[in-house]
Structure formats: C-alpha cells, structure tokens
Design a protein around this motif. Sequence first.
Motif, PDB file in Angstrom:
ATOM      1  N   LYS A 134      -8.980  23.078 -25.388  1.00 16.29           N
ATOM      2  CA  LYS A 134      -7.740  22.531 -24.839  1.00 16.29           C
ATOM      3  C   LYS A 134      -8.000  21.225 -24.094  1.00 16.29           C
ATOM      4  O   LYS A 134      -7.219  20.266 -24.194  1.00 16.29           O
ATOM      5  N   ALA A 135      -9.112  21.164 -23.356  1.00 18.68           N
ATOM      6  CA  ALA A 135      -9.471  19.930 -22.640  1.00 18.68           C
ATOM      7  C   ALA A 135      -9.747  18.796 -23.624  1.00 18.68           C
ATOM      8  O   ALA A 135      -9.361  17.647 -23.387  1.00 18.68           O
ATOM      9  N   VAL A 136     -10.406  19.126 -24.746  1.00 19.13           N
ATOM     10  CA  VAL A 136     -10.701  18.113 -25.764  1.00 19.13           C
ATOM     11  C   VAL A 136      -9.403  17.602 -26.391  1.00 19.13           C
ATOM     12  O   VAL A 136      -9.190  16.389 -26.531  1.00 19.13           O
ATOM     13  N   GLU A 137      -8.528  18.515 -26.753  1.00 17.91           N
ATOM     14  CA  GLU A 137      -7.272  18.119 -27.406  1.00 17.91           C
ATOM     15  C   GLU A 137      -6.381  17.321 -26.458  1.00 17.91           C
ATOM     16  O   GLU A 137      -5.722  16.359 -26.876  1.00 17.91           O
ATOM     17  N   ARG A 138      -6.368  17.717 -25.193  1.00 19.55           N
ATOM     18  CA  ARG A 138      -5.570  16.965 -24.205  1.00 19.55           C
ATOM     19  C   ARG A 138      -6.134  15.557 -24.019  1.00 19.55           C
ATOM     20  O   ARG A 138      -5.386  14.589 -23.894  1.00 19.55           O
ATOM     21  N   SER A 139      -7.449  15.448 -24.013  1.00 17.68           N
ATOM     22  CA  SER A 139      -8.087  14.130 -23.893  1.00 17.68           C
ATOM     23  C   SER A 139      -7.727  13.251 -25.086  1.00 17.68           C
ATOM     24  O   SER A 139      -7.457  12.052 -24.931  1.00 17.68           O
ATOM     25  N   ARG A 140      -7.705  13.850 -26.247  1.00 17.70           N
ATOM     26  CA  ARG A 140      -7.401  13.073 -27.450  1.00 17.70           C
ATOM     27  C   ARG A 140      -5.945  12.599 -27.458  1.00 17.70           C
ATOM     28  O   ARG A 140      -5.648  11.454 -27.834  1.00 17.70           O
ATOM     29  N   LYS A 198      -9.835  19.318 -15.386  1.00 18.51           N
ATOM     30  CA  LYS A 198     -10.500  19.321 -14.081  1.00 18.51           C
ATOM     31  C   LYS A 198     -11.639  20.338 -14.032  1.00 18.51           C
ATOM     32  O   LYS A 198     -12.692  20.092 -13.448  1.00 18.51           O
ATOM     33  N   THR A 199     -11.433  21.490 -14.681  1.00 23.20           N
ATOM     34  CA  THR A 199     -12.464  22.528 -14.672  1.00 23.20           C
ATOM     35  C   THR A 199     -13.750  22.033 -15.316  1.00 23.20           C
ATOM     36  O   THR A 199     -14.850  22.258 -14.814  1.00 23.20           O
ATOM     37  N   VAL A 200     -13.605  21.332 -16.443  1.00 19.90           N
ATOM     38  CA  VAL A 200     -14.778  20.801 -17.143  1.00 19.90           C
ATOM     39  C   VAL A 200     -15.469  19.745 -16.298  1.00 19.90           C
ATOM     40  O   VAL A 200     -16.700  19.735 -16.162  1.00 19.90           O
TER      41      VAL A 200
END
Length: 765
Positions: free
Chosen positions: A719-725, A756-758
């Motif tokens: 989810k963090a990767v997709e949000r970043s993209r 933020k967690t990552v």
Amino acid sequence: MPGKRHYRLVAAALFIIISAAITVANGFTSSCARQGTSRSNLMISSSSKMIDGYEYIHPDIAQMLTGDGMMLCNNFDPTAKQSSFPFRVDPDTLTLQLKQQGAVSMGDASIMPIDQLHHFANHCDDIVFGGNNNTLNMQKKILGLICLSQLSSTSTSSDSSSRECTSAIVVASIVSVNLLESSIRSALLKIRPQNNDHQTKGAPLLSNMIAEMSKLDTDPSLEYNKLFPLALLSPILKTLLLPTKVGGINLRNLLSHGFLSTLDRRWLSLTLVLIQTLDSCCVSVDDTKMMTKQRDVSSLTKYDLMKSEVDYGTALLSSSSRMHGLESVSCRGDFVPSSHQNLFKFTLHELGTSCLSSPNTRTIPPLTTIFITSMSSLLEHSLRLVWCRVNDRMEESIARPASYYVTLDGHGQKDKHEVMISPYLCDECTRNKLVTAVGAQTCALLTDLFASPSSSEGPNIRAAVCHGYFDDAILEELASLADWASHREQNVPLQDRNDLKDAACALVSVFDLISSNLSQGQPRMTEYRPLFSYTSMATRDLNDILGNLASLSLLMKDNDEVSGCIDKMEQQHKSTFAGISSMKVDLGGVYSLAFDLFPSLNANNTTSKWEIEDFYADHNMNIIMADCNAAQTLLADLSLASKHYLEIFEAGVGGLTSEATSTKDRRAKKSLVRLCGVSSLVLDFYCMAVYIALFAIDHHNNSSRLQLDCNLDRADVIKAVERSRMTLSTFDSYLSTNLERSIKSLTQYLQGKTFKTVLLHNQRQ
C-alpha cells in the motif's frame, strides 16, 4: 472319433484363450486411456522403429504423419475415400464446400480418424498443386506459401518427387500452421468480438479456440456459415493440430518446436485449404480491427551489449564466407543434428541472405520474419538435444505421445515441462548442466531473446512468430514473394523493418555463440549479461535514479541563487517542508540499501565477465522481483520523473541570473524561481520513494538487514508503494503547469499512515 466331451474341452479351451486375449486387449486400451491417448487414432505397432526422416518423432506419431503402417490404426477404414465425406475442395477458391446444402453433420465424431484425414489431405494436395486452380481467387498469403514451398535450394540436394519432403516445404509448413492459428483466432473474434482480450491477455490456447469453434451454431442462414459451417472444421482441426492425448497429430507444435526436418506436402496443402476456408467464411462478417497487437522490438539495439551481438550477426549474414564458416562449425560440431542440416543450410543460405541483400543483388524478396521463424525452430531443437545430452535425459529428445516437450521458452508452464534455458530443472534444486555447457553469457542472451519477462523490450522471438505478433510482417513478405514468383511488380511495399532485421541478426549471433562454445575450437568471447530480466531492468532504473538525484544534489550544493529560491518556497509552504524534513531519507542511505540489494550497481562490476554464479544469483533475485511488481513499476516511474525534473532544473538554474526586461521575462523568471525552489522537496520526496520501493523488495526477501516491526505486514508495504506511485504521478505531471497542485499532492501523501510506518522504521535503523 473324438467324443462330445472332447469337443466341449476344446471349446472351453478356446473360450479361455479368447477371453484372455480380450482381457489383454482391454488392458492395453485401458492403459492407453490412462496415458491420455485416443483409441481411435492410436497406432499399436510393436516394432517401435524410428522412421527415416522422423528421427525425433515417436514411431506412433511418425506413422500418423507418413501413413506407414496405417493398417495398424484401431479405427482404420481401408475403403474410406474422399467421396465419403460430406464436403469437397473447390479448385477455383481452395475452400471447403458442402456437397449437399443442409448436410452439416459428420455423425458423432468429435475428431476425424487419422486414415480419413490422410485421404482428405491427399485430396487437398491434388487440388492445391494440381495446376487446375484459379490463383486469382486465392489470398496473397496462400500464393506466397505455395511459392515458399517451391523455392529451390542452391545449398542442398533437390528432391526427386513432388510428394517427397523438402526444406522449403517444412519452412512453408511452419509458417502456415502459425497462420492457421491466427485465422482460427481471427474468425472467432469476428464472430464474437466481445471475447477480444488477446491485446491484453496474450494468445488464447489453441485447444480452447477449437473447442469454442465446435460449439458454433450450424444454422446455414448465419453469415459465417453461408460458405461452409465452421463447426464442421473442429474435428479436422483437432486431429491435425491437437496433441496425441486427444487423438491428434499435434502438427503445430511438432513444427514450431523443431522436431520435424521433413514433412509430406499433403499436410501443407490441407493447412492452406483450412486457412482459405476460415478467412473466406468470415470475410463478410463485421470486420472490426481484430489484428493481434504487433510486437515492437525497435528498442532491441538501444543497449550496447545487445547492439554488439546484432552487429556481429549482421557481419555474419553479410558475408558468404562467414556464413559458410557458421554452417561448418554448427554442422560438424555437436549442435545441429545431421537430420536437420539440410533445413539449416536452406534457412541460412536461401532465407538468411535475403534479409540484408540489396535490391540489386537479391534473388528473392526479403523474407526476414520467415527466416526468424525457421531459425528459431532449428535453434530450439538443436539446443534441446544438447540439454538432453548434458543432463542425461535423452529420452526427452523425441516428441512422445501424451508427453510434454522440453522447450526453449514457456516459463508459464514450467511446472508441467522442462524449460531448457532455466537455471534449474523442474525439481527447482538440480542445476541445469546446459548453463555450464554453453556458458552463462550465452544463457543470458538466450533468455533475453526468447523468455524475457519484459513484453515492452524483450522480443520473445519464437513465441512472437508462432502466436501472431509478427503477422503483419509475414503477410507482407508472402505477398511480395507471390508477386515476385508471378513476375509481377511487387505492389505490396515492404516496410523497412529494421527491428526485425536486428532480431534476425541477434538470432544468428546466438546461434554462432552456442556453436562456438560447443566446438573443439576457441569459444567466441562476449561481454553479454542480462538486459531484460526483472533484476537487470530494476538495476538499470536504479542507476538512472541515483545518477539523476546525485546530479541534482550537486547542482543544489553551495548555490546561493538556488538556496534563496528554496527559502522563498519554504516560507509559502512551511507545513510541507517541515513534514518532509521530519521523514527525510538521506541519499546516502538510499545508496547503501540499493547496493546491498543489487551488487551489480557497482560500476566496477559492469566490466567483469558474467559468470555461472552471477547467472544463478540473477535468477534468485528475479524470483523475488517477480513478486514485487508495484516496486518495479515505482522504480521505472522514478527513473523518468527524476530525469524530467533534472532537465527542468538544469534549464532553470541558468535563467536565475538573467535580467528580466519585460513582463513576459519577469513571469518566466518567477516560474523558474518557483521550480528551483521546490528542488529540495523533489530530492527528499524522490529519495523517500526510492527507499520505499527498495524496502518493499527487501521486505519480500525477508532480509536479515531489516529489523521488522511485527505490525508491518506485506499488505501495508504494498500500500505504501502504490500510494507513493500515485503521488509521484500527480507530482511529476503538474510540476511545470500547476506547481501548487503538485505540492498539495505531496502534502496529502505525507499524512499517510503506512507511508509513515515504513519511514519511521528507516529512522530506527
């Protein structure tokens, strides 16, 4: 005289013998059923002797092809003739026609018995090559295939009989069965356009398409049935094209995977009639654009390593003496088997020379794609024999009934059959000895050419020509060949397909590389390493990203003008600057994780030889990367975005010191100030995004480098990767046109929980 008791004993003995024989026979057929072999078309010869010219085909299949021993077929009917069929071939159009309108049934047969198919194929051959047909009604591709089958060879001996098999007939047959698959696909898509997902999901299975055709309505009033009921083609297609486990010859796979070096012309004739019929039946149906999406391999030579191989192959194809040298080392060494050497010579000297010849010197039109088709088939079979020899699996060197083949590509079915260029055998633990036999660099080149996961750059040559991805080029070549043979002006302009010439030359180069490595002489040296594997593509993107960010950081350093621009933007967007600063990922930290994950990023490694252990390390990383699609895509997007901003910044820095003398100039300078002012935001955001992509890869690898929080599961990381993209897409798209929207998207991004967690994990390291 014998008494009644004696007769009873004799009768009882005979009954026991007959019962035992029936039991044995039933046991045999049951065994066949268990092996998935059709009873109707099973050859029950016990001799199992190889048939001359069919050395790499199991005798049972070879008999189905040649007709030798046809009396041994379970369902053989010696009285069956073409006259018993409900259809005939029209000599004027080369299409099937019903003898009587309304006769739309072939009984309960779901598959045509092999003896009947032989009679029908012979009938087709009499019509196609009988000299009484009207060529004006034939498609150019049919005429071209006939011309291709009749090309004479200056490098091999000619055949004495028109029915005997020549190299030209084999090549024409390979091309024709591929085009037959395309015709089946096209016909079904025209009838049911809602099923057109070939553009996105790849070629549908041939068996599924034939099954779908068998279910078509036979109502003669339907547009696609007016010439001939298409459902009636299903039994013929099953016997001709599908595997022996369902009673077929499996001709398409036997040809395209290289097992056949000889073939009776009747099978080509039958294929041509089927193509003409399928295409003619649907010619009046709404012809929506159903063409298979053509494969673009124009990027093949944008990388120096591949370009070197293409250049080497070009030099080979451009020189008669070097081509004869390749022929010699391939045929006298341990590569091309003697059974296929005439086919190899014909392909190399007749088709290969046409690829690069000039209009003033060529004897036939350029047949580059047809050359690729034949050469791919030859390479696959020759390499299969090497694989079988070095891995001590010679029983798999022949095509056997109800068995999967060892193939050059087809990683999607590697759980069902061996893939000869895979690092490991099917058990996933035994190393493939072919890697050592031909070299890691050769295996890397073979994988890039035939089994690349990158559909955008890797050509996947054999699969592409077999499943219609180069049909546009093949159709042009056949049309040009038909015009050439008829002494007509070639009014079908051949496109200048340099990309296909590059693919042909790369194919010749790898053929030479394998032959060289297997010969007793000095192996040819190459610096090749993977270009289109998951790992190599990610490494290339990382190289670009890190280089762009390092250049941006250097340009920003000690530049008072840029510092002033950043201060102004920070005053306007304090919360965003403060937020990204609190989560900052240092560029040095990104470098460290990147080099840990991808050691080949080290500049010194790019000049070292690609060794066996490198090949296996790359394979292991590819397994991880295959499950990290989102992270791969993010890296690819960052490569483009970082390049885009660096170009903007470099242009903007030069304009900061210029004097604005007009309103237009002042507006332009103000825009430059703002674009340069977000440089620190860009650098920090892109470092964050790269780190998140790398973190996702490392997280999937369960690396000991990461002291993971137990609450951080895989879904959160993805989810963090997709949000970043998503944020990167908006941020980069509006940098030049709507900077406020770019900054707003970044502000919203910084509020995300998984993100933020990552990054908090990074701060604890």
